[in-house]
Design a protein around this motif. Structure first.
Motif, PDB file in Angstrom:
ATOM      1  N   MET A 112       0.854  -1.181   0.000  1.00 14.23           N
ATOM      2  CA  MET A 112       0.000   0.000   0.000  1.00 14.23           C
ATOM      3  C   MET A 112       0.894   1.237   0.000  1.00 14.23           C
ATOM      4  SD  MET A 112      -2.850  -1.630   0.285  1.00 14.23           S
ATOM      5  CE  MET A 112      -3.577  -3.072   1.009  1.00 14.23           C
ATOM      6  N   ALA A 113       0.293   2.415   0.008  1.00 17.50           N
ATOM      7  CA  ALA A 113       1.067   3.655   0.027  1.00 17.50           C
ATOM      8  C   ALA A 113       0.590   4.557   1.152  1.00 17.50           C
ATOM      9  CB  ALA A 113       0.940   4.378  -1.313  1.00 17.50           C
ATOM     10  N   THR A 114       1.521   5.314   1.702  1.00 20.38           N
ATOM     11  CA  THR A 114       1.221   6.273   2.757  1.00 20.38           C
ATOM     12  C   THR A 114       2.091   7.509   2.585  1.00 20.38           C
ATOM     13  OG1 THR A 114       1.057   6.602   5.152  1.00 20.38           O
ATOM     14  CG2 THR A 114       2.908   5.276   4.380  1.00 20.38           C
ATOM     15  N   ARG A 115       1.625   8.610   3.112  1.00 23.00           N
ATOM     16  CA  ARG A 115       2.417   9.833   3.173  1.00 23.00           C
ATOM     17  C   ARG A 115       3.107   9.932   4.530  1.00 23.00           C
ATOM     18  NH1 ARG A 115       0.020  15.384   1.255  1.00 23.00           N
ATOM     19  NH2 ARG A 115       1.949  16.541   1.159  1.00 23.00           N
ATOM     20  N   ASP A 116       2.589   9.202   5.523  1.00 18.18           N
ATOM     21  CA  ASP A 116       3.055   9.325   6.899  1.00 18.18           C
ATOM     22  C   ASP A 116       3.335   7.940   7.481  1.00 18.18           C
ATOM     23  OD1 ASP A 116       3.426   9.760   9.611  1.00 18.18           O
ATOM     24  OD2 ASP A 116       1.731  11.129   9.806  1.00 18.18           O
ATOM     25  N   MET A 117       4.574   7.491   7.328  1.00 14.10           N
ATOM     26  CA  MET A 117       4.933   6.151   7.787  1.00 14.10           C
ATOM     27  C   MET A 117       4.793   6.013   9.298  1.00 14.10           C
ATOM     28  SD  MET A 117       5.749   3.151   6.635  1.00 14.10           S
ATOM     29  CE  MET A 117       6.609   3.259   5.068  1.00 14.10           C
ATOM     30  N   ASP A 118       5.121   7.059  10.044  1.00 14.91           N
ATOM     31  CA  ASP A 118       5.038   6.958  11.500  1.00 14.91           C
ATOM     32  C   ASP A 118       3.608   6.696  11.966  1.00 14.91           C
ATOM     33  OD1 ASP A 118       7.755   7.323  11.711  1.00 14.91           O
ATOM     34  OD2 ASP A 118       7.622   9.434  12.287  1.00 14.91           O
ATOM     35  N   THR A 119       2.644   7.430  11.419  1.00 16.63           N
ATOM     36  CA  THR A 119       1.238   7.205  11.777  1.00 16.63           C
ATOM     37  C   THR A 119       0.797   5.815  11.342  1.00 16.63           C
ATOM     38  OG1 THR A 119       0.754   9.563  11.670  1.00 16.63           O
ATOM     39  CG2 THR A 119      -1.121   8.070  11.428  1.00 16.63           C
ATOM     40  N   THR A 120       1.250   5.395  10.180  1.00 17.30           N
ATOM     41  CA  THR A 120       0.905   4.070   9.665  1.00 17.30           C
ATOM     42  C   THR A 120       1.464   2.977  10.572  1.00 17.30           C
ATOM     43  OG1 THR A 120       0.745   4.918   7.400  1.00 17.30           O
ATOM     44  CG2 THR A 120       1.123   2.554   7.647  1.00 17.30           C
ATOM     45  N   ILE A 121       2.708   3.128  11.002  1.00 17.10           N
ATOM     46  CA  ILE A 121       3.305   2.148  11.920  1.00 17.10           C
ATOM     47  C   ILE A 121       2.564   2.147  13.249  1.00 17.10           C
ATOM     48  CG2 ILE A 121       5.359   1.601  13.291  1.00 17.10           C
ATOM     49  CD1 ILE A 121       7.017   2.636  10.886  1.00 17.10           C
ATOM     50  N   ARG A 122       2.249   3.330  13.745  1.00 17.05           N
ATOM     51  CA  ARG A 122       1.513   3.390  15.017  1.00 17.05           C
ATOM     52  C   ARG A 122       0.198   2.615  14.916  1.00 17.05           C
ATOM     53  NH1 ARG A 122       5.083   4.204  18.334  1.00 17.05           N
ATOM     54  NH2 ARG A 122       5.988   6.263  18.593  1.00 17.05           N
ATOM     55  N   PHE A 123      -0.495   2.717  13.808  1.00 12.30           N
ATOM     56  CA  PHE A 123      -1.775   2.030  13.629  1.00 12.30           C
ATOM     57  C   PHE A 123      -1.575   0.516  13.519  1.00 12.30           C
ATOM     58  CE2 PHE A 123      -5.192   0.282  10.985  1.00 12.30           C
ATOM     59  CZ  PHE A 123      -6.313   0.740  11.652  1.00 12.30           C
ATOM     60  N   TRP A 124      -0.784   0.080  12.545  1.00 11.80           N
ATOM     61  CA  TRP A 124      -0.663  -1.346  12.244  1.00 11.80           C
ATOM     62  C   TRP A 124       0.163  -2.096  13.290  1.00 11.80           C
ATOM     63  CZ3 TRP A 124      -3.612  -3.668   8.682  1.00 11.80           C
ATOM     64  CH2 TRP A 124      -4.244  -2.864   7.736  1.00 11.80           C
ATOM     65  N   ARG A 125       1.246  -1.492  13.789  1.00 14.47           N
ATOM     66  CA  ARG A 125       2.086  -2.176  14.767  1.00 14.47           C
ATOM     67  C   ARG A 125       1.551  -2.003  16.177  1.00 14.47           C
ATOM     68  NH1 ARG A 125       7.774   0.292  15.917  1.00 14.47           N
ATOM     69  NH2 ARG A 125       6.367   1.660  17.074  1.00 14.47           N
ATOM     70  N   ASP A 126       1.380  -0.741  16.581  1.00 16.06           N
ATOM     71  CA  ASP A 126       1.087  -0.481  17.989  1.00 16.06           C
ATOM     72  C   ASP A 126      -0.375  -0.683  18.356  1.00 16.06           C
ATOM     73  OD1 ASP A 126       3.787   0.116  18.204  1.00 16.06           O
ATOM     74  OD2 ASP A 126       3.474   2.257  17.894  1.00 16.06           O
ATOM     75  N   LEU A 127      -1.296  -0.371  17.450  1.00 13.77           N
ATOM     76  CA  LEU A 127      -2.715  -0.563  17.746  1.00 13.77           C
ATOM     77  C   LEU A 127      -3.173  -1.986  17.420  1.00 13.77           C
ATOM     78  CD1 LEU A 127      -5.394   0.638  18.723  1.00 13.77           C
ATOM     79  CD2 LEU A 127      -5.808   1.398  16.374  1.00 13.77           C
ATOM     80  N   LEU A 128      -2.790  -2.475  16.227  1.00 12.94           N
ATOM     81  CA  LEU A 128      -3.263  -3.791  15.798  1.00 12.94           C
ATOM     82  C   LEU A 128      -2.304  -4.931  16.146  1.00 12.94           C
ATOM     83  CD1 LEU A 128      -4.855  -2.880  12.364  1.00 12.94           C
ATOM     84  CD2 LEU A 128      -5.971  -3.162  14.593  1.00 12.94           C
ATOM     85  N   GLY A 129      -1.094  -4.629  16.589  1.00  8.20           N
ATOM     86  CA  GLY A 129      -0.190  -5.650  17.093  1.00  8.20           C
ATOM     87  C   GLY A 129       0.605  -6.416  16.053  1.00  8.20           C
ATOM     88  N   MET A 130       0.804  -5.854  14.861  1.00  9.99           N
ATOM     89  CA  MET A 130       1.605  -6.530  13.839  1.00  9.99           C
ATOM     90  C   MET A 130       3.062  -6.087  13.962  1.00  9.99           C
ATOM     91  SD  MET A 130      -0.928  -6.336  10.592  1.00  9.99           S
ATOM     92  CE  MET A 130      -2.633  -6.857  10.748  1.00  9.99           C
ATOM     93  N   ARG A 131       3.970  -7.059  13.924  1.00 11.48           N
ATOM     94  CA  ARG A 131       5.393  -6.761  14.075  1.00 11.48           C
ATOM     95  C   ARG A 131       5.946  -6.055  12.839  1.00 11.48           C
ATOM     96  NH1 ARG A 131       8.170 -11.633  14.041  1.00 11.48           N
ATOM     97  NH2 ARG A 131      10.020 -10.552  14.755  1.00 11.48           N
ATOM     98  N   LEU A 132       6.772  -5.033  13.046  1.00  7.99           N
ATOM     99  CA  LEU A 132       7.500  -4.366  11.967  1.00  7.99           C
ATOM    100  C   LEU A 132       8.756  -5.194  11.718  1.00  7.99           C
ATOM    101  CD1 LEU A 132       7.906  -1.891  10.088  1.00  7.99           C
ATOM    102  CD2 LEU A 132       9.056  -0.778  12.019  1.00  7.99           C
ATOM    103  N   VAL A 133       8.796  -5.934  10.598  1.00 11.96           N
ATOM    104  CA  VAL A 133       9.870  -6.901  10.393  1.00 11.96           C
ATOM    105  C   VAL A 133      10.953  -6.460   9.421  1.00 11.96           C
ATOM    106  CG1 VAL A 133       8.454  -8.878  11.074  1.00 11.96           C
ATOM    107  CG2 VAL A 133       8.518  -8.191   8.666  1.00 11.96           C
ATOM    108  N   ALA A 134      10.726  -5.420   8.635  1.00  6.24           N
ATOM    109  CA  ALA A 134      11.761  -4.956   7.704  1.00  6.24           C
ATOM    110  C   ALA A 134      11.467  -3.527   7.292  1.00  6.24           C
ATOM    111  CB  ALA A 134      11.833  -5.850   6.468  1.00  6.24           C
TER     112      ALA A 134
END
Length: 192
Positions: free
Chosen positions: A11-33
């Motif tokens: 997918m595409a985003t303009r704001d990686m930090d917000t995207t990471i906060r949502f998918w990793r920190d809220l939904l619990g998916m590990r940032l692997v690379a």
């Protein structure tokens, strides 16, 4: 061919930090690379042992206009929504509670007969669904066509049909080449 799942949806985003906060920190998916250079990032989050979701960060991309899941539209469209599987309804309730507590719109649990689902949107307005199987219902083992007027191709059945496409000629082993691409730096020693 032997498929193992969705390696990654990009997918595409303009704001990686917000995207990471949502998918990793809220939904619990590990940032692997993570790959990056000025004006470009490409990060991967783990959904399961075989499936990931990835995001490109491009400074000029804009969130897509919100579009309700499954509602027909006119004009260009890449996909409607992505559905991520979870184990059971307890996981759906946990996701629903987390999204609601964080201020994101999230639907009630919906019973589709073969799956239970909740729907929401990520910070990029990407329409997302989380689904779990209904116990005792397995449409993969027992495909079902409930469309009263299926197309002729759909009436041919669930299994792939041989003879529709040309038979490929396998590339000889001596001619098989693999070319370097983005991401090789993930495997390099930090001293190089």
């Amino acid at each position: 061919m032997h498929y193992t799942g969705i390696n990654h949806l990009a997918m595409a985003t303009r704001d990686m930090d917000t995207t990471i906060r949502f998918w990793r920190d809220l939904l619990g998916m590990r940032l692997v690379a993570g790959l990056g250079r000025p004006g470009y990032r490409h990060y991967f989050l783990e959904i399961t042992a075989t499936d990931m979701i990835a995001f490109f960060e491009w400074p000029d991309v804009e969130p897509i206009p919100p579009k309700d899941h499954g509602v027909p539209v006119k004009g260009p469209l890449a996909f409607d929504h992505v559905s991520i599987g979870v184990r059971d309804r307890n996981d759906l309730w946990a996701i629903r509670d987390s999204l609601e507590a964080a201020g994101f719109w999230v639907s009630e649990l919906i019973d589709h007969g073969f799956i239970l689902s909740v729907y929401s949107f990520d910070p990029n307005n990407i329409a997302i669904e989380f689904s779990c199987p209904v116990p005792g219902v397995d449409i993969r083992s027992h495909p079902v066509m409930a469309d009263k007027h299926p197309s002729a191709v759909a009436r041919e059945g669930a299994e792939p049909r041989p003879g529709i496409w040309p038979v490929p000629t396998p590339t000889p082993y001596a001619e098989r080449r693999v070319y370097p691409g983005e991401g090789r730096e993930l495997m390099l020693d930090g001293d190089e």
